[in-house]
Design a protein around this motif. Structure first.
Motif, short mmCIF file in Angstrom:
data_model
loop_
_atom_site.label_atom_id
_atom_site.label_comp_id
_atom_site.label_asym_id
_atom_site.label_seq_id
_atom_site.Cartn_x
_atom_site.Cartn_y
_atom_site.Cartn_z
N ASN A 51 0.90 -1.38 0.07
CA ASN A 51 0.07 0.15 0.09
C ASN A 51 0.71 1.25 -0.02
OD1 ASN A 51 0.80 0.10 2.82
ND2 ASN A 51 -1.04 1.14 3.33
N TRP A 52 0.09 2.33 -0.10
CA TRP A 52 1.01 3.78 -0.28
C TRP A 52 1.92 3.87 0.98
CZ3 TRP A 52 1.06 7.64 3.03
CH2 TRP A 52 0.11 7.84 4.18
N SER A 53 1.84 3.48 2.13
CA SER A 53 2.49 3.76 3.44
C SER A 53 3.64 2.56 3.39
CB SER A 53 1.98 3.90 4.46
OG SER A 53 1.09 2.92 4.83
N GLY A 54 3.30 1.42 2.94
CA GLY A 54 4.38 0.52 2.95
C GLY A 54 4.10 -0.35 4.28
N ILE A 55 2.88 0.09 4.87
CA ILE A 55 2.26 -0.62 6.51
C ILE A 55 1.50 -2.15 5.96
CG2 ILE A 55 0.85 -0.67 7.89
CD1 ILE A 55 1.55 2.25 8.32
N SER A 56 0.97 -2.18 4.71
CA SER A 56 0.33 -3.23 4.42
C SER A 56 0.84 -3.98 3.06
CB SER A 56 -1.20 -2.89 4.15
OG SER A 56 -2.07 -3.86 3.93
N THR A 57 0.99 -5.19 3.01
CA THR A 57 1.50 -5.85 1.81
C THR A 57 0.26 -7.16 1.58
OG1 THR A 57 2.91 -7.11 3.36
CG2 THR A 57 3.79 -5.07 2.23
N ASP A 58 0.61 -7.52 0.21
CA ASP A 58 0.05 -8.70 -0.18
C ASP A 58 0.76 -9.69 -0.93
OD1 ASP A 58 -2.82 -9.77 -2.09
OD2 ASP A 58 -2.32 -10.27 -0.30
N TYR A 59 0.74 -10.89 -0.91
CA TYR A 59 1.66 -11.90 -1.72
C TYR A 59 0.80 -13.13 -2.28
CZ TYR A 59 5.60 -9.63 0.77
OH TYR A 59 6.16 -9.05 1.47
N ALA A 60 1.23 -13.45 -3.43
CA ALA A 60 0.58 -14.66 -4.17
C ALA A 60 1.10 -15.68 -3.13
CB ALA A 60 1.18 -15.08 -5.24
N ASP A 61 0.06 -16.73 -3.00
CA ASP A 61 0.71 -17.96 -2.43
C ASP A 61 1.70 -18.60 -2.65
OD1 ASP A 61 -3.17 -19.12 -2.01
OD2 ASP A 61 -1.88 -17.64 -0.91
N SER A 62 2.01 -18.49 -4.02
CA SER A 62 3.32 -19.29 -4.46
C SER A 62 4.55 -18.61 -4.09
CB SER A 62 3.12 -19.17 -6.03
OG SER A 62 3.17 -17.71 -6.64
N VAL A 63 4.42 -17.35 -3.47
CA VAL A 63 5.72 -16.89 -3.27
C VAL A 63 5.79 -16.21 -1.69
CG1 VAL A 63 5.94 -15.74 -5.54
CG2 VAL A 63 5.14 -14.35 -3.55
N LYS A 64 4.74 -16.72 -0.92
CA LYS A 64 4.51 -16.17 0.34
C LYS A 64 5.48 -16.88 1.15
CE LYS A 64 0.53 -15.33 1.43
NZ LYS A 64 -0.99 -15.26 1.84
N GLY A 65 6.33 -15.97 1.92
CA GLY A 65 7.17 -16.60 2.95
C GLY A 65 8.73 -16.66 2.22
N ARG A 66 8.64 -16.32 0.98
CA ARG A 66 9.98 -16.39 0.33
C ARG A 66 10.42 -15.02 -0.33
NH1 ARG A 66 10.67 -19.11 -4.39
NH2 ARG A 66 8.29 -18.97 -5.01
N PHE A 67 9.25 -14.13 -0.83
CA PHE A 67 9.52 -12.87 -1.30
C PHE A 67 8.85 -11.90 -0.21
CE2 PHE A 67 8.99 -14.01 -6.05
CZ PHE A 67 9.98 -14.87 -5.98
N THR A 68 9.61 -10.56 -0.42
CA THR A 68 9.25 -9.61 0.45
C THR A 68 9.26 -8.10 -0.36
OG1 THR A 68 10.38 -10.49 2.47
CG2 THR A 68 9.84 -8.30 2.51
N ILE A 69 8.15 -7.51 -0.44
CA ILE A 69 7.89 -6.51 -1.18
C ILE A 69 8.36 -5.17 0.02
CG2 ILE A 69 5.50 -6.20 -0.84
CD1 ILE A 69 5.33 -4.83 -3.68
N SER A 70 8.83 -4.06 -0.56
CA SER A 70 9.20 -2.90 0.01
C SER A 70 9.12 -1.78 -0.59
CB SER A 70 10.25 -3.02 1.22
OG SER A 70 11.50 -3.12 0.28
#
Length: 125
Positions: A51-70
């Protein structure tokens, strides 16, 4: 707004890469940003969004736990840290800016109005 993705390359399975996306032309501080990917012969799919502030993120199940968006709003940049890469992660990765006025993230590609040119990630087995 122009988006420029970089950081792709060839990596062995289990390795890591960090993708970067620079926005120019106008600030993206109040917009959600996302990463999508398109593997050979497949449709483009959602990977991660922030999200705009960086507080909230969402991931596809296939990458969850391996990828990090910032993101770094001061630098007008968004990042995708990719760890424990698998051959099935091979794709062209695109960054995109959401047009939603609420600044919240979205998995829907039609919510994004500006796209980068893509950077190729190849994971060898």
């Amino acid at each position: 707004v122009q988006l420029q993705a970089s950081g792709g390359g060839l990596v062995q399975a289990g390795g890591s890469l960090r993708l970067s996306c620079t926005a120019s032309g106008r600030p993206v501080s109040f917009h959600a940003l996302g990463w999508f990917r398109q593997a050979p012969g497949k449709e483009r799919e959602f990977v991660a969004a922030i999200n705009w502030s960086g507080i909230s993120t969402d991931y596809a199940d296939s990458v969850k736990g391996r990828f990090t968006i910032s993101r770094d709003n001061a630098k007008n940049m968004v990042y995708l840290q990719m760890n424990s890469l698998k051959p099935e992660d091979t794709a062209v990765y695109y960054c995109a800016r959401s047009m939603r006025y609420d600044g919240d993230w979205s998995r829907i590609q039609t919510d994004y109005d500006h796209w980068g040119q893509g950077t190729l990630v190849t994971v060898s087995s």
